[in-house]
Design a protein around this motif. Structure first.
Motif, PDB file in Angstrom:
ATOM      1  N   SER A   1      35.911  46.378  39.756  1.00 51.23           N
ATOM      2  CA  SER A   1      35.640  46.148  41.162  1.00 51.23           C
ATOM      3  C   SER A   1      35.564  47.502  41.850  1.00 51.23           C
ATOM      4  O   SER A   1      36.317  48.414  41.507  1.00 51.23           O
ATOM      5  N   LYS A   2      34.701  47.618  42.838  1.00 51.23           N
ATOM      6  CA  LYS A   2      34.623  48.879  43.594  1.00 51.23           C
ATOM      7  C   LYS A   2      35.689  48.907  44.684  1.00 51.23           C
ATOM      8  O   LYS A   2      36.253  49.957  44.982  1.00 51.23           O
ATOM      9  N   LYS A   3      35.955  47.736  45.274  1.00 56.19           N
ATOM     10  CA  LYS A   3      36.953  47.662  46.353  1.00 56.19           C
ATOM     11  C   LYS A   3      37.686  46.329  46.247  1.00 56.19           C
ATOM     12  O   LYS A   3      37.117  45.279  46.537  1.00 56.19           O
ATOM     13  N   LEU A   4      38.942  46.377  45.888  1.00 57.71           N
ATOM     14  CA  LEU A   4      39.706  45.156  45.701  1.00 57.71           C
ATOM     15  C   LEU A   4      40.035  44.480  47.031  1.00 57.71           C
ATOM     16  O   LEU A   4      40.277  45.138  48.055  1.00 57.71           O
ATOM     17  N   LEU A   5      40.074  43.157  46.973  1.00 57.13           N
ATOM     18  CA  LEU A   5      40.499  42.330  48.090  1.00 57.13           C
ATOM     19  C   LEU A   5      41.837  41.679  47.749  1.00 57.13           C
ATOM     20  O   LEU A   5      42.185  41.541  46.579  1.00 57.13           O
ATOM     21  N   LEU A   6      42.562  41.247  48.767  1.00 58.87           N
ATOM     22  CA  LEU A   6      43.822  40.542  48.518  1.00 58.87           C
ATOM     23  C   LEU A   6      43.595  39.322  47.624  1.00 58.87           C
ATOM     24  O   LEU A   6      44.415  39.000  46.756  1.00 58.87           O
ATOM     25  N   SER A   7      42.470  38.645  47.839  1.00 56.60           N
ATOM     26  CA  SER A   7      42.173  37.419  47.088  1.00 56.60           C
ATOM     27  C   SER A   7      41.856  37.674  45.618  1.00 56.60           C
ATOM     28  O   SER A   7      41.709  36.730  44.839  1.00 56.60           O
ATOM     29  N   ASP A   8      41.746  38.944  45.226  1.00 59.76           N
ATOM     30  CA  ASP A   8      41.506  39.253  43.808  1.00 59.76           C
ATOM     31  C   ASP A   8      42.789  39.192  42.981  1.00 59.76           C
ATOM     32  O   ASP A   8      42.745  39.292  41.751  1.00 59.76           O
TER      33      ASP A   8
ATOM     34  N   GLN B   1      47.694  47.210  42.869  1.00 60.07           N
ATOM     35  CA  GLN B   1      46.684  48.071  43.465  1.00 60.07           C
ATOM     36  C   GLN B   1      46.585  47.797  44.970  1.00 60.07           C
ATOM     37  O   GLN B   1      46.701  46.653  45.400  1.00 60.07           O
ATOM     38  N   PRO B   2      46.318  48.822  45.772  1.00 62.81           N
ATOM     39  CA  PRO B   2      46.132  48.584  47.206  1.00 62.81           C
ATOM     40  C   PRO B   2      44.752  48.002  47.486  1.00 62.81           C
ATOM     41  O   PRO B   2      43.795  48.193  46.719  1.00 62.81           O
ATOM     42  N   VAL B   3      44.678  47.280  48.573  1.00 58.74           N
ATOM     43  CA  VAL B   3      43.384  46.743  49.027  1.00 58.74           C
ATOM     44  C   VAL B   3      42.400  47.893  49.194  1.00 58.74           C
ATOM     45  O   VAL B   3      42.735  48.960  49.709  1.00 58.74           O
ATOM     46  N   GLY B   4      41.173  47.673  48.728  1.00 56.93           N
ATOM     47  CA  GLY B   4      40.137  48.684  48.873  1.00 56.93           C
ATOM     48  C   GLY B   4      40.044  49.663  47.723  1.00 56.93           C
ATOM     49  O   GLY B   4      39.092  50.453  47.647  1.00 56.93           O
ATOM     50  N   SER B   5      40.994  49.601  46.812  1.00 60.51           N
ATOM     51  CA  SER B   5      40.961  50.522  45.667  1.00 60.51           C
ATOM     52  C   SER B   5      40.084  49.936  44.562  1.00 60.51           C
ATOM     53  O   SER B   5      39.822  48.737  44.535  1.00 60.51           O
ATOM     54  N   PRO B   6      39.619  50.770  43.633  1.00 54.92           N
ATOM     55  CA  PRO B   6      38.788  50.261  42.536  1.00 54.92           C
ATOM     56  C   PRO B   6      39.649  49.649  41.432  1.00 54.92           C
ATOM     57  O   PRO B   6      40.863  49.839  41.385  1.00 54.92           O
ATOM     58  N   LEU B   7      38.973  48.914  40.551  1.00 55.41           N
ATOM     59  CA  LEU B   7      39.665  48.245  39.443  1.00 55.41           C
ATOM     60  C   LEU B   7      38.865  48.426  38.158  1.00 55.41           C
ATOM     61  O   LEU B   7      37.626  48.379  38.170  1.00 55.41           O
TER      62      LEU B   7
ATOM     63  N   LEU C   1      47.435  41.113  37.989  1.00 51.65           N
ATOM     64  CA  LEU C   1      46.970  42.011  39.041  1.00 51.65           C
ATOM     65  C   LEU C   1      47.509  41.551  40.386  1.00 51.65           C
ATOM     66  O   LEU C   1      47.314  40.395  40.781  1.00 51.65           O
ATOM     67  N   THR C   2      48.167  42.445  41.070  1.00 53.33           N
ATOM     68  CA  THR C   2      48.641  42.165  42.424  1.00 53.33           C
ATOM     69  C   THR C   2      47.985  43.159  43.360  1.00 53.33           C
ATOM     70  O   THR C   2      48.160  44.374  43.198  1.00 53.33           O
ATOM     71  N   VAL C   3      47.241  42.652  44.312  1.00 51.62           N
ATOM     72  CA  VAL C   3      46.600  43.509  45.303  1.00 51.62           C
ATOM     73  C   VAL C   3      47.439  43.462  46.571  1.00 51.62           C
ATOM     74  O   VAL C   3      47.721  42.376  47.107  1.00 51.62           O
ATOM     75  N   VAL C   4      47.857  44.641  47.025  1.00 52.46           N
ATOM     76  CA  VAL C   4      48.791  44.693  48.173  1.00 52.46           C
ATOM     77  C   VAL C   4      48.175  45.407  49.370  1.00 52.46           C
ATOM     78  O   VAL C   4      47.189  46.127  49.227  1.00 52.46           O
TER      79      VAL C   4
END
Lengths: 109, 112
Positions: A78-85, A13-19, A106-109
């Motif tokens: 999550s409403k907005k994913l962070l890299l650290s997630d 998922q890209p940074v800032g996207s929901p989860l 989960l990989t946040v890019v």
């Protein structure tokens, strides 16, 4: 017998996207449900647990939330994913000992 | 504050020899201890447990020892097999409690 289903198995998922990660348990009623995260080199960290519908306890402050809309359904959001997630997320249910789902990478890019 | 500690991140053992994985805990309220085995990209699976009223529990090749005074437990695998290669997590909880606390894990390599 009891089974636990967790999906998806992998997610990018890209940074800032929901989860939204979903977990369901079969073969038991009113289970205690858990979300854990395994980050590299840090073991299994308990994120949330629930002892009943609508009852959520958070263990660590973070960018995530959990909900239990039905007895055997547990959702991590999550409403907005962070890299650290990024990490490996595990759902579990417990009756003395915990039984885990297969996990979601989960990989946040 | 880590309540359950596995101080060895990895362990390498020859096939047929004994593997000893160690775990320490700090919370004296814990009265139920578990070991889990985990392969990559899979959820952990329960291996063996022990309650605080015992000091030893054995299941086939796996034995868990509990030393309450030292707040220490260990998992012995005898004889070790290549299929035992995995990450082993120590965990602790209170009987009837809601939370199971895990250690950081020890990666075991069993060499053929």
């Amino acid at each position: 017998s009891q089974t636990i289903h967790q999906w998806p198995a992998t997610l990018v998922q890209p940074v800032g996207s929901p989860l939204s990660l979903e977990c369901t348990v079969e073969g038991t009623s009113n289970p205690n449900l858990y979300w854990y995260r395994q980050a590299a080199g840090r073991g299994l960290q308990l994120l949330f647990y629930s002892v009943g519908i609508g009852q959520i306890s958070s263990e660590v402050p973070q960018n995530l939330s959990a909900s239990r809309p039905q007895d055997r359904q547990f959702i991590l959001s999550s409403k907005k994913l962070l890299l650290s997630d990024s990490g490996f997320y595990l759902c579990a249910w417990s009756e003395g000992k915990a039984f885990f789902g297969q996990g979601t990478r989960l990989t946040v890019v | 504050d880590q309540q359950v500690k596995q101080n060895s991140p990895s362990l390498s053992v020859q096939e047929g020899r004994i593997s000893i994985l160690n775990c320490d805990y700090t919370n004296s309220m814990f009265d139920y201890f578990l070991w889990y085995k985990k392969y990559p990209a899979e959820g952990p699976t329960f291996l063996i447990s022990i309650s605080s009223i015992k000091d030893k529990n054995e299941d086939g090749r796996f034995t868990v020892f509990l030393n309450k005074s030292a707040k220490h437990l260990s998992l012995h695998i005898v004889p070790s097999q290549p299929g035992d290669s995995a990450v082993y997590f120590c965990a602790a909880s209170t009987i009837g409690g809601f939370k199971t606390i895990f250690g950081a894990g020890t990666r075991l390599f069993v060499k053929a």
